[in-house]
Design a protein around this motif. Structure first.
Motif, PDB file in Angstrom:
ATOM      1  N   TYR A  66       0.800  -1.102   0.031  1.00  0.00           N
ATOM      2  CA  TYR A  66       0.097  -0.175  -0.061  1.00  0.00           C
ATOM      3  C   TYR A  66       0.830   1.266  -0.023  1.00  0.00           C
ATOM      4  CZ  TYR A  66       1.125  -0.251   5.221  1.00  0.00           C
ATOM      5  OH  TYR A  66       1.513  -0.104   6.051  1.00  0.00           O
ATOM      6  N   ASP A  67       2.069   1.120   0.069  1.00  0.00           N
ATOM      7  CA  ASP A  67       3.060   2.341   0.112  1.00  0.00           C
ATOM      8  C   ASP A  67       3.222   3.003  -1.411  1.00  0.00           C
ATOM      9  OD1 ASP A  67       5.117   3.872   0.175  1.00  0.00           O
ATOM     10  OD2 ASP A  67       6.443   2.885   1.346  1.00  0.00           O
ATOM     11  N   ASN A  68       2.947   4.260  -1.414  1.00  0.00           N
ATOM     12  CA  ASN A  68       3.216   4.711  -2.876  1.00  0.00           C
ATOM     13  C   ASN A  68       4.443   4.477  -3.444  1.00  0.00           C
ATOM     14  OD1 ASN A  68       0.510   5.623  -2.789  1.00  0.00           O
ATOM     15  ND2 ASN A  68       1.152   7.670  -2.187  1.00  0.00           N
ATOM     16  N   ASN A  69       5.547   4.627  -2.680  1.00  0.00           N
ATOM     17  CA  ASN A  69       6.826   4.071  -3.503  1.00  0.00           C
ATOM     18  C   ASN A  69       6.814   2.840  -3.940  1.00  0.00           C
ATOM     19  OD1 ASN A  69       7.666   6.685  -2.984  1.00  0.00           O
ATOM     20  ND2 ASN A  69       8.595   6.382  -0.911  1.00  0.00           N
ATOM     21  N   TYR A  70       6.146   1.837  -3.234  1.00  0.00           N
ATOM     22  CA  TYR A  70       6.064   0.379  -3.739  1.00  0.00           C
ATOM     23  C   TYR A  70       5.710   0.302  -5.246  1.00  0.00           C
ATOM     24  CZ  TYR A  70       5.064  -4.660  -4.159  1.00  0.00           C
ATOM     25  OH  TYR A  70       5.214  -5.690  -4.555  1.00  0.00           O
ATOM     26  N   TYR A  71       5.018   0.999  -5.752  1.00  0.00           N
ATOM     27  CA  TYR A  71       4.660   0.985  -7.121  1.00  0.00           C
ATOM     28  C   TYR A  71       5.714   1.724  -8.159  1.00  0.00           C
ATOM     29  CZ  TYR A  71       0.362  -1.000  -5.349  1.00  0.00           C
ATOM     30  OH  TYR A  71      -0.460  -1.940  -4.698  1.00  0.00           O
ATOM     31  N   ILE A  72       6.113   2.681  -7.473  1.00  0.00           N
ATOM     32  CA  ILE A  72       7.107   3.420  -8.327  1.00  0.00           C
ATOM     33  C   ILE A  72       8.417   2.582  -8.627  1.00  0.00           C
ATOM     34  CG2 ILE A  72       8.611   5.371  -8.143  1.00  0.00           C
ATOM     35  CD1 ILE A  72       6.422   7.162  -6.646  1.00  0.00           C
ATOM     36  N   ILE A  73       8.865   1.988  -7.515  1.00  0.00           N
ATOM     37  CA  ILE A  73       9.808   1.219  -7.534  1.00  0.00           C
ATOM     38  C   ILE A  73       9.706   0.002  -8.232  1.00  0.00           C
ATOM     39  CG2 ILE A  73      11.354  -0.480  -6.218  1.00  0.00           C
ATOM     40  CD1 ILE A  73      11.207   1.509  -3.792  1.00  0.00           C
ATOM     41  N   CYS A  74       8.386  -0.688  -8.406  1.00  0.00           N
ATOM     42  CA  CYS A  74       7.906  -1.459  -9.424  1.00  0.00           C
ATOM     43  C   CYS A  74       8.130  -1.218 -10.748  1.00  0.00           C
ATOM     44  CB  CYS A  74       6.802  -2.132  -9.247  1.00  0.00           C
ATOM     45  SG  CYS A  74       6.465  -3.072  -7.684  1.00  0.00           S
ATOM     46  N   GLY A  75       7.654  -0.049 -11.052  1.00  0.00           N
ATOM     47  CA  GLY A  75       7.838   0.695 -12.424  1.00  0.00           C
ATOM     48  C   GLY A  75       9.286   0.720 -12.838  1.00  0.00           C
ATOM     49  N   GLU A  76      10.056   1.139 -11.910  1.00  0.00           N
ATOM     50  CA  GLU A  76      11.558   1.362 -12.376  1.00  0.00           C
ATOM     51  C   GLU A  76      12.420  -0.025 -12.546  1.00  0.00           C
ATOM     52  OE1 GLU A  76      13.133   3.240  -8.781  1.00  0.00           O
ATOM     53  OE2 GLU A  76      12.327   5.246  -9.350  1.00  0.00           O
ATOM     54  N   ARG A  77      12.154  -1.097 -11.691  1.00  0.00           N
ATOM     55  CA  ARG A  77      12.449  -2.426 -11.853  1.00  0.00           C
ATOM     56  C   ARG A  77      11.984  -2.854 -13.236  1.00  0.00           C
ATOM     57  NH1 ARG A  77      10.210  -7.040  -8.131  1.00  0.00           N
ATOM     58  NH2 ARG A  77       8.332  -6.489  -9.382  1.00  0.00           N
ATOM     59  N   SER A  78      10.755  -2.779 -13.519  1.00  0.00           N
ATOM     60  CA  SER A  78      10.220  -3.169 -14.747  1.00  0.00           C
ATOM     61  C   SER A  78      10.912  -2.673 -16.078  1.00  0.00           C
ATOM     62  CB  SER A  78       8.723  -2.932 -15.032  1.00  0.00           C
ATOM     63  OG  SER A  78       7.946  -3.636 -14.071  1.00  0.00           O
ATOM     64  N   GLU A  79      11.167  -1.362 -15.972  1.00  0.00           N
ATOM     65  CA  GLU A  79      11.825  -0.347 -16.927  1.00  0.00           C
ATOM     66  C   GLU A  79      13.340  -0.795 -16.943  1.00  0.00           C
ATOM     67  OE1 GLU A  79      12.229   2.136 -20.166  1.00  0.00           O
ATOM     68  OE2 GLU A  79      10.409   1.288 -18.749  1.00  0.00           O
ATOM     69  N   CYS A  80      13.831  -1.367 -16.179  1.00  0.00           N
ATOM     70  CA  CYS A  80      15.310  -1.940 -15.741  1.00  0.00           C
ATOM     71  C   CYS A  80      15.423  -3.176 -16.543  1.00  0.00           C
ATOM     72  CB  CYS A  80      15.819  -2.053 -14.602  1.00  0.00           C
ATOM     73  SG  CYS A  80      16.288  -0.496 -13.633  1.00  0.00           S
ATOM     74  N   HIS A  81      14.316  -4.241 -16.376  1.00  0.00           N
ATOM     75  CA  HIS A  81      14.257  -5.352 -17.117  1.00  0.00           C
ATOM     76  C   HIS A  81      14.114  -4.969 -18.362  1.00  0.00           C
ATOM     77  CE1 HIS A  81      14.097  -8.558 -14.115  1.00  0.00           C
ATOM     78  NE2 HIS A  81      13.312  -8.039 -13.276  1.00  0.00           N
ATOM     79  N   ARG A  82      13.096  -4.275 -19.011  1.00  0.00           N
ATOM     80  CA  ARG A  82      12.904  -4.072 -20.381  1.00  0.00           C
ATOM     81  C   ARG A  82      14.148  -3.600 -20.967  1.00  0.00           C
ATOM     82  NH1 ARG A  82      11.938  -0.058 -23.942  1.00  0.00           N
ATOM     83  NH2 ARG A  82      12.459   1.550 -22.441  1.00  0.00           N
TER      84      ARG A  82
END
Length: 94
Positions: A66-82
């Motif tokens: 539920y932490d807002n930063n959780y979703y930001i970090i998920c997006g950053e991680r996804s971008e790194c994977h891409r």
């Protein structure tokens, strides 16, 4: 005298400048060094991306969903994977 303007561009473009063996070897050496530098830079980029993904995973393990930063970090991680997938495929999209 006959006008040879029509053939002149063909003659000019078909000529090849001669280079010496030393010049050719020097050029080959430069190309080889550049290629090796690119390989090293690619490997550094891959290592950096893998490290970033690992860091993001560690952070996500400690965060609550539920932490807002959780979703930001998920997006950053996804971008790194891409980006990592793109680099591993030799810079080619599917």
């Amino acid at each position: 005298m006959e006008n040879n303007d029509y053939y002149e561009p063909t003659i000019k473009t078909s000529r090849v400048d001669e280079i010496t063996k030393e010049q050719a070897l020097k050029l080959l050496d430069t190309i080889t060094k550049d290629r090796n530098n690119l390989k090293n830079e690619k490997q550094q980029l891959i290592s950096f991306l893998k490290s970033e993904i690992a860091t993001k995973n560690e952070i996500l393990d400690k965060k609550q969903k539920y932490d807002n930063n959780y979703y930001i970090i998920c997006g950053e991680r996804s971008e790194c994977h891409r980006i990592l997938d793109f680099v591993n495929k030799g810079g080619k999209d599917e």
